[in-house]
Design an enzyme around this catalytic site. Sequence first.
Site, PDB file in Angstrom:
ATOM      1  N   ASP A  17      -6.747  -6.118   4.504  1.00 41.45           N
ATOM      2  CA  ASP A  17      -6.083  -4.816   4.432  1.00 41.45           C
ATOM      3  C   ASP A  17      -6.120  -4.124   5.790  1.00 41.45           C
ATOM      4  O   ASP A  17      -7.184  -3.819   6.297  1.00 41.45           O
ATOM      5  CB  ASP A  17      -6.847  -3.963   3.391  1.00 41.45           C
ATOM      6  N   MET A  25      -8.781   8.365  -0.531  1.00 46.36           N
ATOM      7  CA  MET A  25      -9.610   8.840   0.588  1.00 46.36           C
ATOM      8  C   MET A  25     -10.070  10.270   0.292  1.00 46.36           C
ATOM      9  O   MET A  25      -9.261  11.091  -0.112  1.00 46.36           O
ATOM     10  CB  MET A  25      -8.805   8.808   1.880  1.00 46.36           C
ATOM     11  N   MET A  70     -12.154   4.752  -1.006  1.00 44.23           N
ATOM     12  CA  MET A  70     -12.814   5.062   0.273  1.00 44.23           C
ATOM     13  C   MET A  70     -13.404   6.470   0.125  1.00 44.23           C
ATOM     14  O   MET A  70     -12.934   7.425   0.757  1.00 44.23           O
ATOM     15  CB  MET A  70     -11.793   4.986   1.405  1.00 44.23           C
ATOM     16  N   HIS A 122      -8.342   1.194  -4.221  1.00 44.01           N
ATOM     17  CA  HIS A 122      -9.311   1.045  -3.114  1.00 44.01           C
ATOM     18  C   HIS A 122      -9.970   2.404  -2.878  1.00 44.01           C
ATOM     19  O   HIS A 122      -9.346   3.328  -2.355  1.00 44.01           O
ATOM     20  CB  HIS A 122      -8.538   0.583  -1.867  1.00 44.01           C
ATOM     21  N   SER A 175       0.852  -1.188   0.000  1.00 45.82           N
ATOM     22  CA  SER A 175       0.000   0.000   0.000  1.00 45.82           C
ATOM     23  C   SER A 175       0.886   1.235   0.000  1.00 45.82           C
ATOM     24  O   SER A 175       1.573   1.511   0.988  1.00 45.82           O
ATOM     25  CB  SER A 175      -0.892   0.007   1.232  1.00 45.82           C
ATOM     26  N   HIS A 230      -1.164  -1.337  -4.264  1.00 51.63           N
ATOM     27  CA  HIS A 230      -2.448  -0.957  -3.676  1.00 51.63           C
ATOM     28  C   HIS A 230      -2.489   0.565  -3.502  1.00 51.63           C
ATOM     29  O   HIS A 230      -1.596   1.143  -2.889  1.00 51.63           O
ATOM     30  CB  HIS A 230      -2.611  -1.653  -2.325  1.00 51.63           C
ATOM     31  N   ASP A 264      -4.672   3.698  -2.064  1.00 53.61           N
ATOM     32  CA  ASP A 264      -5.757   4.076  -1.146  1.00 53.61           C
ATOM     33  C   ASP A 264      -6.265   5.479  -1.447  1.00 53.61           C
ATOM     34  O   ASP A 264      -5.545   6.448  -1.216  1.00 53.61           O
ATOM     35  CB  ASP A 264      -5.262   4.015   0.301  1.00 53.61           C
ATOM     36  N   MET A 271     -11.768  -5.419   5.358  1.00 53.69           N
ATOM     37  CA  MET A 271     -10.934  -4.466   6.083  1.00 53.69           C
ATOM     38  C   MET A 271     -10.609  -5.028   7.465  1.00 53.69           C
ATOM     39  O   MET A 271     -11.519  -5.388   8.226  1.00 53.69           O
ATOM     40  CB  MET A 271     -11.634  -3.110   6.220  1.00 53.69           C
TER      41      MET A 271
HETATM   42  C1  DX5 Z   1      -6.310   2.048   5.401  1.00 57.01           C
HETATM   43  C2  DX5 Z   1      -5.886   1.550   4.046  1.00 57.01           C
HETATM   44  C3  DX5 Z   1      -4.798   0.524   4.116  1.00 57.01           C
HETATM   45  C4  DX5 Z   1      -3.534   0.987   4.834  1.00 57.01           C
HETATM   46  C5  DX5 Z   1      -2.711  -0.227   5.225  1.00 57.01           C
HETATM   47  O1  DX5 Z   1      -7.487   2.749   5.291  1.00 57.01           O
HETATM   48  O2  DX5 Z   1      -6.981   1.022   3.336  1.00 57.01           O
HETATM   49  O3  DX5 Z   1      -4.480   0.084   2.801  1.00 57.01           O
HETATM   50  O4  DX5 Z   1      -2.808   1.838   4.039  1.00 57.01           O
HETATM   51  O5  DX5 Z   1      -1.616   0.193   5.967  1.00 57.01           O
HETATM   52  P1  DX5 Z   1      -0.941  -0.710   7.110  1.00 57.01           P
HETATM   53  O6  DX5 Z   1      -0.435  -1.953   6.422  1.00 57.01           O
HETATM   54  O7  DX5 Z   1       0.150   0.168   7.622  1.00 57.01           O
HETATM   55  O8  DX5 Z   1      -2.001  -1.028   8.122  1.00 57.01           O
HETATM   56 ZN    ZN Z   2      -6.511   0.002   1.377  1.00 59.39          ZN
END
Ligand code: DX5
Ligand code: ZN
Length: 220
Positions: free
Chosen positions: A178, A38, A69, A67, A9, A34, A36, A140
């Site tokens: 994740d 947001m 969010m 991903h 990620s 990956h 993320d 999650m």
């Molecule tokens: C959190 C993300 C994850 C996060 C994982 O909302 O969806 O992908 O970046 O990071 P670690 O492995 O540090 O928990």
């Molecule tokens: Zn993620």
Amino acid sequence: MPKVIVAPSILAADFSHLADEVRKVEEASADWIHCDIMDGHFIDNISFGPSIVGFVRKQTKLPLDVHLMIEHADHYVPRFVDAGANSITVHVEPESKHDVGKTLQQIRDSGSRVGLTLNPDTRFELLEPFLDKIDMLLIMTVHPGFGGQSFRAEQMEKVKRAAEWNKSHHRRIDIEVDGGINAETARVSIQNGANVLVAGTSIFHSDDYAKAIRELRDPG
Ligand code: DX5
Ligand code: ZN
């Protein structure tokens, strides 16, 4: 047993050297990248958008696992497709403000792989109407929003149910976890049926990416 797929990620990467970081994890045998996304509305943090995904696309041939969010994912799906996403995962919670069935079909029609995800507090039942429409289910194992959080072991119940669903329906949707994934929690996740491991901190905050990825893929 399906091959264990490791997806670093980039949320945990050093963004001042993002191109190098992406190339380094590819050389370290990562399988996917990956991303993320947001929006500060669906969850309480803001990360990055299609332009950064497009930048990552130029650095690697690895599949980009996006991903979302965000609220109104259906409005943004075309931009992530254009940026080079290979799979797009959206949330099932009503707070994400989109017609889940329609958005999954939209992703399918775009040629990307179709992913669906739920937060730790969301019941598995909410997913059931959609399981036969997806290629990947993301469980999650932390409440989304930040890297570096602790793994929530109780979410393994959902991983087991997803594995049972695959078995009873003769399907092989990918089961992705994740949040808080390291060598120990990777072992637990794989034992319960997960085959895709997202990891930020345990890879990008290590001093040996290849060793970190090896230990996730084969936790022994
Ligand atoms: C959190 C993300 C994850 C996060 C994982 O909302 O969806 O992908 O970046 O990071 P670690 O492995 O540090 O928990
Ligand atoms: Zn993620």
